[in-house]
Design a protein around this motif. Structure first.
Motif, PDB file in Angstrom:
ATOM      1  N   ASP A   1     -58.522  -2.605  15.234  1.00  0.00           N
ATOM      2  CA  ASP A   1     -59.387  -2.059  14.320  1.00  0.00           C
ATOM      3  C   ASP A   1     -58.522  -0.841  13.032  1.00  0.00           C
ATOM      4  OD1 ASP A   1     -61.239  -2.884  15.350  1.00  0.00           O
ATOM      5  OD2 ASP A   1     -61.567  -1.127  16.675  1.00  0.00           O
ATOM      6  N   TRP A   2     -57.179  -1.072  13.696  1.00  0.00           N
ATOM      7  CA  TRP A   2     -56.072   0.112  13.183  1.00  0.00           C
ATOM      8  C   TRP A   2     -55.551  -0.888  12.055  1.00  0.00           C
ATOM      9  CZ3 TRP A   2     -51.257  -0.392  11.590  1.00  0.00           C
ATOM     10  CH2 TRP A   2     -50.925   0.795  10.688  1.00  0.00           C
ATOM     11  N   LEU A   3     -55.898  -2.040  12.411  1.00  0.00           N
ATOM     12  CA  LEU A   3     -54.323  -2.824  11.896  1.00  0.00           C
ATOM     13  C   LEU A   3     -55.713  -3.661  10.518  1.00  0.00           C
ATOM     14  CD1 LEU A   3     -53.109  -5.223  14.352  1.00  0.00           C
ATOM     15  CD2 LEU A   3     -52.111  -3.510  12.841  1.00  0.00           C
ATOM     16  N   ILE A   4     -57.044  -3.449  11.136  1.00  0.00           N
ATOM     17  CA  ILE A   4     -57.458  -4.170  10.355  1.00  0.00           C
ATOM     18  C   ILE A   4     -57.970  -2.975   8.662  1.00  0.00           C
ATOM     19  CG2 ILE A   4     -60.472  -4.540   9.402  1.00  0.00           C
ATOM     20  CD1 ILE A   4     -60.190  -5.941  12.184  1.00  0.00           C
ATOM     21  N   GLN A   5     -58.505  -1.941   9.447  1.00  0.00           N
ATOM     22  CA  GLN A   5     -58.654  -0.568   8.647  1.00  0.00           C
ATOM     23  C   GLN A   5     -57.539  -0.174   7.195  1.00  0.00           C
ATOM     24  OE1 GLN A   5     -59.421   2.690  10.954  1.00  0.00           O
ATOM     25  NE2 GLN A   5     -60.996   1.448  11.969  1.00  0.00           N
ATOM     26  N   ASN A   6     -56.003  -0.507   8.036  1.00  0.00           N
ATOM     27  CA  ASN A   6     -54.567  -0.396   7.094  1.00  0.00           C
ATOM     28  C   ASN A   6     -53.915  -2.216   6.634  1.00  0.00           C
ATOM     29  OD1 ASN A   6     -54.054   2.369   7.653  1.00  0.00           O
ATOM     30  ND2 ASN A   6     -54.310   1.332   9.060  1.00  0.00           N
ATOM     31  N   GLN A   7     -55.159  -2.378   6.629  1.00  0.00           N
ATOM     32  CA  GLN A   7     -54.381  -3.989   5.679  1.00  0.00           C
ATOM     33  C   GLN A   7     -55.147  -3.601   4.434  1.00  0.00           C
ATOM     34  OE1 GLN A   7     -56.768  -7.192   7.475  1.00  0.00           O
ATOM     35  NE2 GLN A   7     -55.144  -9.047   7.873  1.00  0.00           N
ATOM     36  N   SER A   8     -54.335  -4.414   3.393  1.00  0.00           N
ATOM     37  CA  SER A   8     -53.799  -4.563   2.356  1.00  0.00           C
ATOM     38  C   SER A   8     -55.083  -5.311   1.374  1.00  0.00           C
ATOM     39  CB  SER A   8     -52.271  -4.796   1.262  1.00  0.00           C
ATOM     40  OG  SER A   8     -51.741  -3.557   2.227  1.00  0.00           O
ATOM     41  N   ALA A   9     -55.039  -5.735   0.071  1.00  0.00           N
ATOM     42  CA  ALA A   9     -55.920  -6.620  -0.011  1.00  0.00           C
ATOM     43  C   ALA A   9     -55.093  -7.592  -0.410  1.00  0.00           C
ATOM     44  CB  ALA A   9     -55.903  -6.678  -1.748  1.00  0.00           C
ATOM     45  N   ASN A  10     -53.892  -7.812  -0.522  1.00  0.00           N
ATOM     46  CA  ASN A  10     -52.813  -9.238  -0.220  1.00  0.00           C
ATOM     47  C   ASN A  10     -52.941 -10.158   1.470  1.00  0.00           C
ATOM     48  OD1 ASN A  10     -51.330  -7.702   0.599  1.00  0.00           O
ATOM     49  ND2 ASN A  10     -49.676  -7.880  -0.597  1.00  0.00           N
ATOM     50  N   GLY A  11     -53.605  -9.314   2.177  1.00  0.00           N
ATOM     51  CA  GLY A  11     -53.542  -9.696   3.881  1.00  0.00           C
ATOM     52  C   GLY A  11     -52.372  -8.597   4.624  1.00  0.00           C
ATOM     53  N   GLY A  12     -51.417  -8.723   3.633  1.00  0.00           N
ATOM     54  CA  GLY A  12     -50.103  -7.748   4.082  1.00  0.00           C
ATOM     55  C   GLY A  12     -50.532  -6.058   4.914  1.00  0.00           C
ATOM     56  N   PHE A  13     -49.771  -5.879   5.722  1.00  0.00           N
ATOM     57  CA  PHE A  13     -49.680  -4.958   6.660  1.00  0.00           C
ATOM     58  C   PHE A  13     -48.449  -3.441   6.494  1.00  0.00           C
ATOM     59  CE2 PHE A  13     -52.132  -7.985   9.620  1.00  0.00           C
ATOM     60  CZ  PHE A  13     -53.194  -7.157   9.344  1.00  0.00           C
ATOM     61  N   PRO A  14     -48.762  -2.985   5.215  1.00  0.00           N
ATOM     62  CA  PRO A  14     -47.891  -2.703   4.974  1.00  0.00           C
ATOM     63  C   PRO A  14     -47.205  -1.428   5.244  1.00  0.00           C
ATOM     64  CG  PRO A  14     -49.916  -1.731   4.167  1.00  0.00           C
ATOM     65  CD  PRO A  14     -50.518  -2.572   5.167  1.00  0.00           C
ATOM     66  N   LEU A  15     -45.514  -1.121   5.688  1.00  0.00           N
ATOM     67  CA  LEU A  15     -44.775  -0.108   5.847  1.00  0.00           C
ATOM     68  C   LEU A  15     -44.107   0.953   4.847  1.00  0.00           C
ATOM     69  CD1 LEU A  15     -43.262  -3.946   7.390  1.00  0.00           C
ATOM     70  CD2 LEU A  15     -43.022  -1.550   8.422  1.00  0.00           C
ATOM     71  N   THR A  16     -44.588   1.922   4.892  1.00  0.00           N
ATOM     72  CA  THR A  16     -44.643   2.774   3.852  1.00  0.00           C
ATOM     73  C   THR A  16     -43.741   4.083   4.005  1.00  0.00           C
ATOM     74  OG1 THR A  16     -45.968   4.268   6.260  1.00  0.00           O
ATOM     75  CG2 THR A  16     -47.349   2.836   4.750  1.00  0.00           C
ATOM     76  N   PHE A  17     -42.814   3.439   4.725  1.00  0.00           N
ATOM     77  CA  PHE A  17     -41.248   4.219   4.182  1.00  0.00           C
ATOM     78  C   PHE A  17     -39.864   3.007   3.637  1.00  0.00           C
ATOM     79  CE2 PHE A  17     -41.843   2.193   8.440  1.00  0.00           C
ATOM     80  CZ  PHE A  17     -40.754   0.858   8.798  1.00  0.00           C
ATOM     81  N   ASP A  18     -39.185   3.580   3.451  1.00  0.00           N
ATOM     82  CA  ASP A  18     -38.285   2.889   2.162  1.00  0.00           C
ATOM     83  C   ASP A  18     -36.933   2.074   3.432  1.00  0.00           C
ATOM     84  OD1 ASP A  18     -39.372   3.806  -0.264  1.00  0.00           O
ATOM     85  OD2 ASP A  18     -37.845   4.918   0.072  1.00  0.00           O
ATOM     86  N   HIS A  19     -36.316   0.689   3.138  1.00  0.00           N
ATOM     87  CA  HIS A  19     -35.511   0.368   4.177  1.00  0.00           C
ATOM     88  C   HIS A  19     -34.035  -0.090   2.856  1.00  0.00           C
ATOM     89  CE1 HIS A  19     -33.724  -1.514   8.199  1.00  0.00           C
ATOM     90  NE2 HIS A  19     -34.571  -2.715   7.809  1.00  0.00           N
ATOM     91  N   ALA A  20     -33.059   0.551   3.603  1.00  0.00           N
ATOM     92  CA  ALA A  20     -32.246  -0.392   3.405  1.00  0.00           C
ATOM     93  C   ALA A  20     -30.771  -0.238   3.994  1.00  0.00           C
ATOM     94  CB  ALA A  20     -32.405   0.437   1.946  1.00  0.00           C
ATOM     95  N   ILE A  21     -30.396  -1.513   3.795  1.00  0.00           N
ATOM     96  CA  ILE A  21     -28.702  -1.384   4.478  1.00  0.00           C
ATOM     97  C   ILE A  21     -27.867  -1.443   3.677  1.00  0.00           C
ATOM     98  CG2 ILE A  21     -27.297  -3.352   5.519  1.00  0.00           C
ATOM     99  CD1 ILE A  21     -29.249  -2.390   6.905  1.00  0.00           C
ATOM    100  N   PRO A  22     -26.883  -0.523   3.565  1.00  0.00           N
ATOM    101  CA  PRO A  22     -25.671  -0.626   2.527  1.00  0.00           C
ATOM    102  C   PRO A  22     -24.831  -1.840   1.767  1.00  0.00           C
ATOM    103  CG  PRO A  22     -25.368   1.699   3.959  1.00  0.00           C
ATOM    104  CD  PRO A  22     -26.420   0.376   5.186  1.00  0.00           C
ATOM    105  N   GLY A  23     -25.273  -1.850   0.639  1.00  0.00           N
ATOM    106  CA  GLY A  23     -24.307  -3.492   0.246  1.00  0.00           C
ATOM    107  C   GLY A  23     -25.201  -4.068   0.380  1.00  0.00           C
TER     108      GLY A  23
END
Length: 320
Positions: A104-126
């Motif tokens: 139910d949580w997944l359904i409630q948090n699913q975007s219109a494009n069908g994706g389940f968004p991650l709400t934090f930035d993520h990066a690898i140096p370089g």
């Protein structure tokens, strides 16, 4: 209550599914012994992180939904991968109320494009860099695996509809905002989809492929069946790219045996250093190959797992 958490705040839990035959493409009937055609959830026994209790790296909200600490920010966030695998673990223990809560949580948090968004930035140096909200193939695949199972339990059509919507981003090229990359003429499901830095993370694509297979078989979905055939054929064709042999780069981790696995195909640093995998993730990749062998009867998957496990036994840590 126990939760799954592994490095980089992306948790990994595999789900066993019906077998397919040995050719890349055909989907065979579910073998006898599986109740009502629903494959059992498969939890790799060697993943110590699966039994991690709420504490320094895991928090639960007032509804019991887990949040995990994000290594890049040091903050606690909801992660749809964590939630999906929390639900899959509950499903495996027949704790359907908990699995239902995760679904139910997944359904409630699913975007219109069908994706389940991650709400934090993520990066690898370089290397790659993505900013919130972003989407990941592993989240989509794990969510599909849970949703189709709970659809079989409850016959709640919203679960199957959500799983089918989740498939969409896996069919859209990265350049168009989706999660489907290209690797040597085949498709690859991207765990971190940065079009500037194609990375082809191994475990993320395979987890997504397992979710696609779950929808293809459990949900009898024609689009998923076609995507499974294309993805599985590409995985077979690219297996050798993820094993490297000595001599290794001078900056490789010390003590590696003659053959070792790569985490992804992105290179880092100057000069370029391959992304040699750590031992815990190498075990994940072994389990994934065993699971693909069970689903397809294609023994190159099992053989690769055997090679990687042998390499792990030969790995020597330098003495202090």
């Amino acid at each position: 209550m126990q939760f799954t958490h592994l490095a980089a705040s992306l948790v990994f839990l595999m789900t066993a599914g019906p077998f397919v035959d040995g050719s890349a493409g055909s989907i065979a009937p579910t073998p006898a012994g599986r109740v009502d055609g629903v494959p059992e959830a498969f939890m790799p026994a060697r993943f110590a992180g699966y039994t991690l209790n709420p504490g320094d790296t895991v928090r639960v909200d007032e509804d019991g939904i887990p949040r995990v600490i994000i290594w890049s920010t040091g903050t606690f966030n909801y992660n749809p991968t964590t939630v999906a695998q929390w639900g899959l673990g509950a499903y495996a223990r027949a704790e359907f109320e908990t699995a239902r809560k995760a679904s139910d949580w997944l359904i409630q948090n699913q975007s219109a494009n069908g994706g389940f968004p991650l709400t934090f930035d993520h990066a690898i140096p370089g290397g790659y860099s993505v900013t919130a909200p972003w989407y990941s193939a592993i989240s989509q695949g794990n969510a599909i695996s849970l949703l189709v199972r709970m659809w079989k339990v409850d016959r709640n059509p919203s679960y199957l509809r959500s799983a089918k919507r989740a498939l969409r981003l896996l069919a859209v090229p990265v350049a168009a905002g989706g999660l489907q990359g290209e690797l040597n003429g085949g498709i690859w499901f991207e765990m971190v989809a940065d079009p500037r830095y194609p990375n082809h993370i191994f475990n993320g694509s395979v987890f997504a492929l397992l979710g696609v297979h779950d929808l293809a078989v459990i949900g009898d979905d024609a689009e998923a069946q076609a995507l499974w055939r294309a993805g599985e054929a590409s995985l077979r064709a690219n297996l050798s790219a993820f094993t490297v042999r000595a001599p290794f780069h001078p900056d490789a981790p010390p003590g590696l045996p003659d053959r070792w696995a790569l985490y992804d195909l992105q290179v880092n640093g100057f000069p370029a250093v391959p992304n040699y995998i750590g031992e815990s993730y190498m075990l994940v990749q072994c389990e994934l190959m065993d699971e693909m062998a069970r689903r397809t009867h294609y023994q190159d998957y099992a053989q690769l797992a055997k090679i990687w496990r042998h390499s792990l036994t030969l790995h020597t840590e330098p003495k202090a």
